[in-house]
Design a protein around this motif. Sequence first.
Motif, PDB file in Angstrom:
ATOM      1  N   ARG A 216      -5.299  -4.235  -7.029  1.00 47.52           N
ATOM      2  CA  ARG A 216      -4.613  -4.883  -8.156  1.00 47.52           C
ATOM      3  C   ARG A 216      -4.125  -6.260  -7.733  1.00 47.52           C
ATOM      4  NH1 ARG A 216      -2.856   0.532  -8.727  1.00 47.52           N
ATOM      5  NH2 ARG A 216      -3.520   1.367 -10.717  1.00 47.52           N
TER       6      ARG A 216
ATOM      7  N   TRP B  85       0.826  -1.211   0.000  1.00 48.99           N
ATOM      8  CA  TRP B  85       0.000   0.000   0.000  1.00 48.99           C
ATOM      9  C   TRP B  85       0.862   1.263   0.000  1.00 48.99           C
ATOM     10  CZ3 TRP B  85      -1.109   4.297   2.998  1.00 48.99           C
ATOM     11  CH2 TRP B  85      -2.301   4.961   2.686  1.00 48.99           C
TER      12      TRP B  85
ATOM     13  N   ASN C 113       3.696   1.645  -1.383  1.00 54.85           N
ATOM     14  CA  ASN C 113       4.385   1.804  -2.664  1.00 54.85           C
ATOM     15  C   ASN C 113       3.589   2.791  -3.518  1.00 54.85           C
ATOM     16  OD1 ASN C 113       5.185   1.561  -5.367  1.00 54.85           O
ATOM     17  ND2 ASN C 113       5.561  -0.631  -5.202  1.00 54.85           N
ATOM     18  N   PRO C 114       4.177   3.924  -3.905  1.00 56.19           N
ATOM     19  CA  PRO C 114       3.434   4.944  -4.638  1.00 56.19           C
ATOM     20  C   PRO C 114       3.281   4.691  -6.140  1.00 56.19           C
ATOM     21  CG  PRO C 114       5.659   5.700  -4.261  1.00 56.19           C
ATOM     22  CD  PRO C 114       5.528   4.368  -3.564  1.00 56.19           C
ATOM     23  N   ARG C 115       3.913   3.651  -6.665  1.00 58.13           N
ATOM     24  CA  ARG C 115       3.893   3.413  -8.111  1.00 58.13           C
ATOM     25  C   ARG C 115       2.470   3.135  -8.603  1.00 58.13           C
ATOM     26  NH1 ARG C 115       9.006   1.875 -10.505  1.00 58.13           N
ATOM     27  NH2 ARG C 115       7.715   1.105 -12.213  1.00 58.13           N
ATOM     28  N   SER C 116       2.087   3.801  -9.659  1.00 56.94           N
ATOM     29  CA  SER C 116       0.757   3.565 -10.235  1.00 56.94           C
ATOM     30  C   SER C 116       0.733   2.289 -11.067  1.00 56.94           C
ATOM     31  CB  SER C 116       0.334   4.756 -11.089  1.00 56.94           C
ATOM     32  OG  SER C 116       1.237   4.921 -12.162  1.00 56.94           O
ATOM     33  N   ASP C 117       1.896   1.797 -11.477  1.00 58.91           N
ATOM     34  CA  ASP C 117       1.961   0.597 -12.318  1.00 58.91           C
ATOM     35  C   ASP C 117       2.325  -0.664 -11.527  1.00 58.91           C
ATOM     36  OD1 ASP C 117       4.573   1.353 -11.765  1.00 58.91           O
ATOM     37  OD2 ASP C 117       5.333   0.767 -13.731  1.00 58.91           O
ATOM     38  N   LYS C 118       2.263  -0.588 -10.204  1.00 64.01           N
ATOM     39  CA  LYS C 118       2.630  -1.753  -9.395  1.00 64.01           C
ATOM     40  C   LYS C 118       1.631  -2.883  -9.590  1.00 64.01           C
ATOM     41  CE  LYS C 118       0.283  -0.029  -5.287  1.00 64.01           C
ATOM     42  NZ  LYS C 118       0.474   0.587  -3.978  1.00 64.01           N
TER      43      LYS C 118
END
Length: 112
Positions: A103, A81, A83-88
């Motif tokens: 996701r 949660w 982790n700020p990456r939008s593509d994680k």
Amino acid sequence: MLLSKAYYERAISHILTRNPRSTFFVFSDDTAFAREWARAHPRMVVVDHNDENLAHEDLRLMSLCRHHIIANSTFSWWAAWLNPRSDKLVIAPKNGLDLTPSRHPLRSRDGR
């Protein structure tokens, strides 16, 4: 509930289909078992330099990973949660926590 090795193997396979050059960083309370299991996976690194007094550092390191295969624990959920990456990509057990991130494309049939 402990998750089966099969859950992790399926999750690893799923990530490798998307990115064959992935390196997997393994965080575990049972580092001896993790090192033994990781021997079969040349792209695995067991992170074992932090003790229980530095768990926050493990959480920080986990949150920096590109993708997450989370255990049935709030600790790994928070790492994903944070982790700020939008593509994680977050892979979570089907019958795990009710806090599962949105996701989670891989769900096992038996929930493990």
